[in-house]
Design a protein around this motif. Structure first.
Motif, mmCIF file in Angstrom:
data_model
loop_
_atom_site.group_PDB
_atom_site.id
_atom_site.type_symbol
_atom_site.label_atom_id
_atom_site.label_comp_id
_atom_site.label_asym_id
_atom_site.label_seq_id
_atom_site.Cartn_x
_atom_site.Cartn_y
_atom_site.Cartn_z
ATOM 1 N N LYS A 122 -31.589 -5.179 -16.840
ATOM 2 C CA LYS A 122 -30.911 -4.774 -15.610
ATOM 3 C C LYS A 122 -29.906 -5.813 -15.133
ATOM 4 O O LYS A 122 -30.095 -7.011 -15.315
ATOM 5 N N GLN A 123 -28.860 -5.326 -14.493
ATOM 6 C CA GLN A 123 -27.929 -6.197 -13.796
ATOM 7 C C GLN A 123 -28.561 -6.631 -12.473
ATOM 8 O O GLN A 123 -29.487 -5.997 -11.967
ATOM 9 N N ASP A 124 -28.041 -7.704 -11.899
ATOM 10 C CA ASP A 124 -28.621 -8.219 -10.653
ATOM 11 C C ASP A 124 -28.736 -7.148 -9.578
ATOM 12 O O ASP A 124 -29.767 -7.031 -8.905
ATOM 13 N N ASP A 148 -28.056 -9.225 -1.082
ATOM 14 C CA ASP A 148 -26.660 -9.584 -0.851
ATOM 15 C C ASP A 148 -26.543 -10.426 0.413
ATOM 16 O O ASP A 148 -25.719 -11.340 0.502
ATOM 17 N N ASP A 149 -27.396 -10.128 1.391
ATOM 18 C CA ASP A 149 -27.424 -10.855 2.660
ATOM 19 C C ASP A 149 -28.590 -11.843 2.639
ATOM 20 O O ASP A 149 -29.758 -11.451 2.666
ATOM 21 N N LEU A 150 -28.278 -13.120 2.594
ATOM 22 C CA LEU A 150 -29.303 -14.165 2.481
ATOM 23 C C LEU A 150 -29.601 -14.826 3.819
ATOM 24 O O LEU A 150 -30.272 -15.856 3.870
ATOM 25 N N SER A 151 -29.123 -14.246 4.902
ATOM 26 C CA SER A 151 -29.174 -14.922 6.196
ATOM 27 C C SER A 151 -30.602 -15.165 6.689
ATOM 28 O O SER A 151 -30.854 -16.163 7.367
ATOM 29 N N GLN A 152 -31.551 -14.284 6.345
ATOM 30 C CA GLN A 152 -32.911 -14.481 6.822
ATOM 31 C C GLN A 152 -33.489 -15.800 6.300
ATOM 32 O O GLN A 152 -34.080 -16.577 7.051
ATOM 33 N N THR A 153 -33.283 -16.060 5.028
ATOM 34 C CA THR A 153 -33.748 -17.316 4.440
ATOM 35 C C THR A 153 -32.943 -18.500 4.954
ATOM 36 O O THR A 153 -33.497 -19.526 5.361
ATOM 37 N N LEU A 154 -31.636 -18.362 4.985
ATOM 38 C CA LEU A 154 -30.778 -19.477 5.374
ATOM 39 C C LEU A 154 -30.977 -19.852 6.841
ATOM 40 O O LEU A 154 -30.926 -21.038 7.184
ATOM 41 N N ASN A 155 -31.225 -18.878 7.697
ATOM 42 C CA ASN A 155 -31.450 -19.181 9.114
ATOM 43 C C ASN A 155 -32.700 -20.034 9.316
ATOM 44 O O ASN A 155 -32.714 -20.956 10.147
ATOM 45 N N LEU A 156 -33.756 -19.745 8.563
ATOM 46 C CA LEU A 156 -34.966 -20.563 8.663
ATOM 47 C C LEU A 156 -34.727 -21.963 8.103
ATOM 48 O O LEU A 156 -35.203 -22.961 8.649
ATOM 49 N N LEU A 157 -33.964 -22.048 7.034
ATOM 50 C CA LEU A 157 -33.673 -23.353 6.443
ATOM 51 C C LEU A 157 -32.797 -24.206 7.350
ATOM 52 O O LEU A 157 -32.765 -25.437 7.215
ATOM 53 N N ASN A 158 -32.121 -23.566 8.296
ATOM 54 C CA ASN A 158 -31.306 -24.327 9.255
ATOM 55 C C ASN A 158 -32.160 -25.203 10.166
ATOM 56 O O ASN A 158 -31.636 -26.079 10.855
ATOM 57 N N ASN A 159 -33.480 -24.969 10.183
ATOM 58 C CA ASN A 159 -34.398 -25.820 10.952
ATOM 59 C C ASN A 159 -34.622 -27.170 10.278
ATOM 60 O O ASN A 159 -35.264 -28.055 10.855
ATOM 61 N N ILE A 160 -34.142 -27.307 9.056
ATOM 62 C CA ILE A 160 -34.439 -28.482 8.232
ATOM 63 C C ILE A 160 -33.152 -29.265 7.994
ATOM 64 O O ILE A 160 -32.109 -28.689 7.713
ATOM 65 N N ALA A 161 -33.255 -30.571 8.086
ATOM 66 C CA ALA A 161 -32.107 -31.436 7.776
ATOM 67 C C ALA A 161 -32.061 -31.657 6.263
ATOM 68 O O ALA A 161 -32.714 -32.551 5.722
ATOM 69 N N ILE A 162 -31.313 -30.815 5.569
ATOM 70 C CA ILE A 162 -31.179 -30.908 4.114
ATOM 71 C C ILE A 162 -29.903 -31.677 3.788
ATOM 72 O O ILE A 162 -28.839 -31.378 4.318
ATOM 73 N N SER A 163 -30.036 -32.652 2.909
ATOM 74 C CA SER A 163 -28.883 -33.486 2.553
ATOM 75 C C SER A 163 -28.870 -33.731 1.050
ATOM 76 O O SER A 163 -29.736 -33.241 0.312
ATOM 77 N N ALA A 164 -27.916 -34.526 0.613
ATOM 78 C CA ALA A 164 -27.799 -34.846 -0.811
ATOM 79 C C ALA A 164 -28.997 -35.628 -1.330
ATOM 80 O O ALA A 164 -29.250 -35.668 -2.537
ATOM 81 N N LEU A 203 -37.384 -24.162 -5.873
ATOM 82 C CA LEU A 203 -37.386 -22.700 -5.751
ATOM 83 C C LEU A 203 -38.456 -22.157 -6.675
ATOM 84 O O LEU A 203 -38.350 -22.263 -7.901
ATOM 85 N N ALA A 204 -39.483 -21.564 -6.070
ATOM 86 C CA ALA A 204 -40.655 -21.168 -6.838
ATOM 87 C C ALA A 204 -40.346 -20.118 -7.895
ATOM 88 O O ALA A 204 -40.874 -20.161 -9.006
ATOM 89 N N GLY A 205 -39.515 -19.155 -7.549
ATOM 90 C CA GLY A 205 -39.120 -18.115 -8.495
ATOM 91 C C GLY A 205 -37.661 -17.771 -8.263
ATOM 92 O O GLY A 205 -37.334 -16.841 -7.539
ATOM 93 N N ALA A 206 -36.788 -18.543 -8.874
ATOM 94 C CA ALA A 206 -35.360 -18.415 -8.584
ATOM 95 C C ALA A 206 -34.770 -17.122 -9.115
ATOM 96 O O ALA A 206 -33.848 -16.555 -8.523
ATOM 97 N N GLY A 207 -35.307 -16.624 -10.233
ATOM 98 C CA GLY A 207 -34.698 -15.455 -10.854
ATOM 99 C C GLY A 207 -33.224 -15.709 -11.115
ATOM 100 O O GLY A 207 -32.842 -16.770 -11.612
ATOM 101 N N THR A 208 -32.387 -14.758 -10.729
ATOM 102 C CA THR A 208 -30.933 -14.926 -10.832
ATOM 103 C C THR A 208 -30.299 -14.869 -9.442
ATOM 104 O O THR A 208 -29.129 -14.525 -9.290
ATOM 105 N N SER A 209 -31.087 -15.234 -8.432
ATOM 106 C CA SER A 209 -30.681 -15.053 -7.040
ATOM 107 C C SER A 209 -29.450 -15.860 -6.656
ATOM 108 O O SER A 209 -29.278 -17.009 -7.061
#
Length: 203
Positions: free
Chosen positions: A15-17, A25-41, A47-53
């Motif tokens: 199957k294609q993605d 297509d909309d990743l905002s639910q995950t990204l909004n929660l990650l905005n609580n975290i100071a992620i840097s270089a 990622l437990a199961g990245a698939g082709t996401s």
């Protein structure tokens, strides 16, 4: 009987993605929660199961080191070909079994892996791997089928979750930061109730 890897390799080969029932297509639910975290270089994300996401593409923008895991070698092959970056390290672990290597991460992200583990032994191994991997002060983001969600996905039975069960399995070293019920609408316009929960390791 097919192995778990064979099951997922067949799906990613056929199957294609956008034909995958979990394609976002909309990743905002995950990204909004990650905005609580100071992620840097200097951060390390798992990622437990990245698939082709496409979530991987978004996380690359943080400049953090990404440990990209999947049980499907085919998914990892497709992902590595698409991204072509040294920022990712590709891992091929079955999270229902104990790791044969050790590493430490600042953030563990799981969208729809845990709920495919059904036996108590599998679930215990998963949480043992998580607890042995996430640093003190690190975070865990779990996004799984909720208690009102689907009972099957990708031809497999799933274990549905509540925030209370997640907390019980994580134990008192982890504190709930935020949780949300979220109805994911898949590419076939089916509504799939999820529970998203962000925890912090305090000890």
């Amino acid at each position: 009987m097919k192995s778990k890897q064979e099951h997922w390799d067949e799906i990613f080969s056929a199957k294609q993605d956008t034909e995958l029932g979990w394609y976002e297509d909309d990743l905002s639910q995950t990204l909004n929660l990650l905005n609580n975290i100071a992620i840097s270089a200097s951060s390390t994300l798992f990622l437990a199961g990245a698939g082709t996401s496409k979530l991987v593409d978004e996380l690359l923008k943080t400049k953090a080191k990404l440990l990209v895991n999947d049980i499907s070698a085919k998914a990892l092959e497709q992902l590595s070909q698409r991204l072509d970056t040294s920022q990712c390290q590709y891992l091929h672990h079955d999270l229902s079994q104990s790791f044969d290597e050790s590493f430490a991460v600042d953030v563990w992200i799981d969208r729809a892996v845990l709920h495919f583990l059904l036996t108590e032994e599998q679930i215990t191994h998963y949480f043992d791997n998580l607890k042995n991997t996430v640093k003190c002060g690190g975070y865990v983001l779990l996004a799984e089928f909720s208690s009102t969600g689907a009972t099957h996905c990708a031809g497999l039975t799933v274990h549905r979750y509540s925030t209370d069960e997640m907390q019980k399995r994580l134990g008192d070293k982890f504190e709930l930061i935020e949780s949300n019920e979220y109805v994911f609408v898949n590419p076939f316009q089916q509504e799939m109730p999820y529970i998203y929960a962000l925890f912090k390791r305090t000890i």
